[in-house]
Design a protein around this motif. Sequence first.
Motif, short mmCIF file in Angstrom:
data_model
loop_
_atom_site.label_atom_id
_atom_site.label_comp_id
_atom_site.label_asym_id
_atom_site.label_seq_id
_atom_site.Cartn_x
_atom_site.Cartn_y
_atom_site.Cartn_z
N TYR A 172 -44.60 -8.70 65.65
CA TYR A 172 -45.76 -8.01 65.06
C TYR A 172 -45.35 -7.19 63.84
O TYR A 172 -46.01 -7.20 62.79
CB TYR A 172 -46.40 -7.09 66.12
CG TYR A 172 -47.43 -6.15 65.57
CD1 TYR A 172 -48.71 -6.59 65.26
CD2 TYR A 172 -47.10 -4.81 65.34
CE1 TYR A 172 -49.65 -5.71 64.73
CE2 TYR A 172 -48.03 -3.93 64.82
CZ TYR A 172 -49.31 -4.39 64.51
OH TYR A 172 -50.24 -3.52 63.98
N ALA A 173 -44.21 -6.47 63.96
CA ALA A 173 -43.75 -5.62 62.86
C ALA A 173 -43.40 -6.45 61.62
O ALA A 173 -43.76 -6.10 60.49
CB ALA A 173 -42.55 -4.79 63.29
N LEU A 175 -44.57 -9.40 60.78
CA LEU A 175 -45.79 -9.94 60.16
C LEU A 175 -46.50 -8.86 59.34
O LEU A 175 -47.05 -9.15 58.27
CB LEU A 175 -46.72 -10.49 61.25
CG LEU A 175 -46.22 -11.75 61.98
CD1 LEU A 175 -47.25 -12.20 63.02
CD2 LEU A 175 -45.95 -12.88 60.99
N SER A 176 -46.47 -7.63 59.86
CA SER A 176 -47.07 -6.52 59.09
C SER A 176 -46.28 -6.27 57.80
O SER A 176 -46.86 -6.08 56.72
CB SER A 176 -47.11 -5.24 59.94
OG SER A 176 -47.89 -5.43 61.07
N ILE A 177 -44.96 -6.26 57.93
CA ILE A 177 -44.11 -6.08 56.75
C ILE A 177 -44.32 -7.23 55.77
O ILE A 177 -44.34 -7.04 54.55
CB ILE A 177 -42.63 -5.97 57.17
CG1 ILE A 177 -42.40 -4.69 57.94
CG2 ILE A 177 -41.71 -6.03 55.94
CD1 ILE A 177 -41.01 -4.59 58.57
N SER A 178 -44.49 -8.43 56.33
CA SER A 178 -44.73 -9.60 55.48
C SER A 178 -45.99 -9.42 54.64
O SER A 178 -46.02 -9.76 53.45
CB SER A 178 -44.85 -10.85 56.35
OG SER A 178 -45.05 -12.00 55.55
N LYS A 179 -47.04 -8.85 55.24
CA LYS A 179 -48.27 -8.59 54.49
C LYS A 179 -48.03 -7.59 53.36
O LYS A 179 -48.55 -7.76 52.25
CB LYS A 179 -49.35 -8.06 55.43
CG LYS A 179 -49.90 -9.10 56.40
CD LYS A 179 -50.99 -8.49 57.26
CE LYS A 179 -51.55 -9.52 58.24
NZ LYS A 179 -52.61 -8.94 59.12
N GLU A 180 -47.25 -6.55 53.65
CA GLU A 180 -46.95 -5.54 52.63
C GLU A 180 -46.14 -6.15 51.48
O GLU A 180 -46.40 -5.89 50.31
CB GLU A 180 -46.20 -4.36 53.25
CG GLU A 180 -47.02 -3.53 54.21
CD GLU A 180 -48.20 -2.87 53.52
OE1 GLU A 180 -48.06 -2.47 52.34
OE2 GLU A 180 -49.27 -2.76 54.13
N HIS A 183 -48.36 -8.20 49.46
CA HIS A 183 -49.24 -7.35 48.65
C HIS A 183 -48.50 -6.88 47.38
O HIS A 183 -49.06 -6.90 46.28
CB HIS A 183 -49.71 -6.16 49.47
CG HIS A 183 -50.59 -5.20 48.73
ND1 HIS A 183 -51.88 -5.52 48.33
CD2 HIS A 183 -50.35 -3.94 48.27
CE1 HIS A 183 -52.40 -4.49 47.68
NE2 HIS A 183 -51.49 -3.52 47.64
#
Length: 579
Positions: A172-173, A175-180, A183
Amino acid sequence: MPRSLEQEFLVLSRNNLRRNPLPVFIGLIVIATAAIGDSSAGWVLAWLTLSILALFGRAWCIRYVLRQDRYREAQRLRFIYWLSFANAVILCLSLFFFPNMSVVDAVLVTLVMGYLVIGVVITNAGFMKATAPYVTLVLSSLALMWSVFPPSEGQGVWKVYVLSSFLVFMNYALLSISKEINHLFRNSVEMRQKYADINHRLSETLGESQAANAAKTRFLAAASHDLRQPVHTLSLLTAALISRNATSDNNDERITEITGTMDKALHSLAVQLDSLLDISKLDAGIVTPNLSDTDVTATVRRLKSEFLPFATEKGLTIQIETPDRAPAYTDPTLLERLLRNLLANAIKYTEAGSVVISVWCEDDVIVSVKDTGIGIAKDQQKLVFEEFYQVDNPHRDRSKGLGLGLSIVSRLCTLLDIRLTLRSAVGHGTEFILHLNRGSDTLTQAHANKPSYSFNRLRVLVVDDETDILLATQVYLEALDCVVLPAETIEEAIQIAKTDSPELAIVDLRLRDHTSGIDALQGIRSIHPNIPAILVTGDTAPDRLQEASQARAKLLHKPIYSEQLQTAIRNALQNGAAG
């Protein structure tokens, strides 16, 4: 053209082909090393071989797809996404060796896979379609294997489930970092696109500006030439009329008054045309400073004497505050032109009070030209150095010139490496401050005694295709007691040179049928190699000026004053063909 976000990802994928295979290859070797002691060596080697083939096969396939024009952008992206997922599947096949591994080997494999997962997130700039399947498949498989096949050694097996939970959280972490990361990557691409667009527009604007400047130069050259021709004719005829009336037994004072007024008006017009010429010369790059030790004090005193009558006529005073000598290392002629423009500008825009020229020596020689005129508003202080811009002249009063004086000052300061500062306030006057390079304190001035020449029966070959100008020049020179040999074409000029032995040639630079006065001069000098010559032109086009500057002749620009032409004739006779 700026690239889209998807195009940037394709470029990134191409770059990854150079830097990714080696770290992944090392990771595969480590996993195989950890498994080979606990599982069948044949199966481990088979998996390793398949993984290596998939690794380098993926690199070859991506390179092939990116090179082929028949694949559209969307097809290339899908191909890369599926290859990434296939590599994840092959990597997860190594987990079949997991049940037989020791704790140390299992932890080692987990660390390597975690390292590979993080590398995928970073090197793919967080693109979810490329990273999410890989990350989720690998970490979920790891968590499952730790939960289903916990190591049997030791106590505290419950800690394995903590590790499995951590792997799920890590998924989960990441994937969140991947989004950042994606961005940030997107913002970077958008910013680069914005800068590319700005640079493109700046390039277009610069091109338009250069084209407009070239068009302006051509227009000034054409307009200046067409205006100078009739003014030159009138100037010569007026000078001839003044000369004849002055030497006549029946001197008419009324004619003297009229011709004097005509001469003054023509002189005013010529000054404005000379401003256009100065701009063209500076644009052409043919003005080369002749640097020497120059006494600024002497220059300032001379300019005061020159401008004092104009200032007095307006009720102004000119004050100078200078040391006995102020040696600067500069071009004396260009410096005088620069200061003359500043002084003329100060008198022009001052209705009451004074103009003060101050000179003092520090590390530099500093010259200040200060007036009590109308002043310049803060928002206009940069604009006054642009061509044709004038403060407080909305109706374009011709008595205030063309608005070129300060533009010429700015260009001359750049040419002479002079630092220029402007201080001004509306209603409180203006001050221009110049910082000149200091010269030698042992400044000396030599005064050469130039021999004088008589025009008595001087044989002058005049070549000009304009009949009116040719006649005006002939009338003027004959008033100076010269013998004029007129010619309108190169052929006529060469024929006269063969038969009449002229002592001086005055040749117009632009002749009919696109022929040049330089060609005429070369033809004359093929017969009389050392004949002194003067080139006359109303053309201020940069290429013409550059061409004329290379000729061995004095170059004069129309309109030409009587004294100017006489001085040029004397100098040409003194210097011979060297001009």
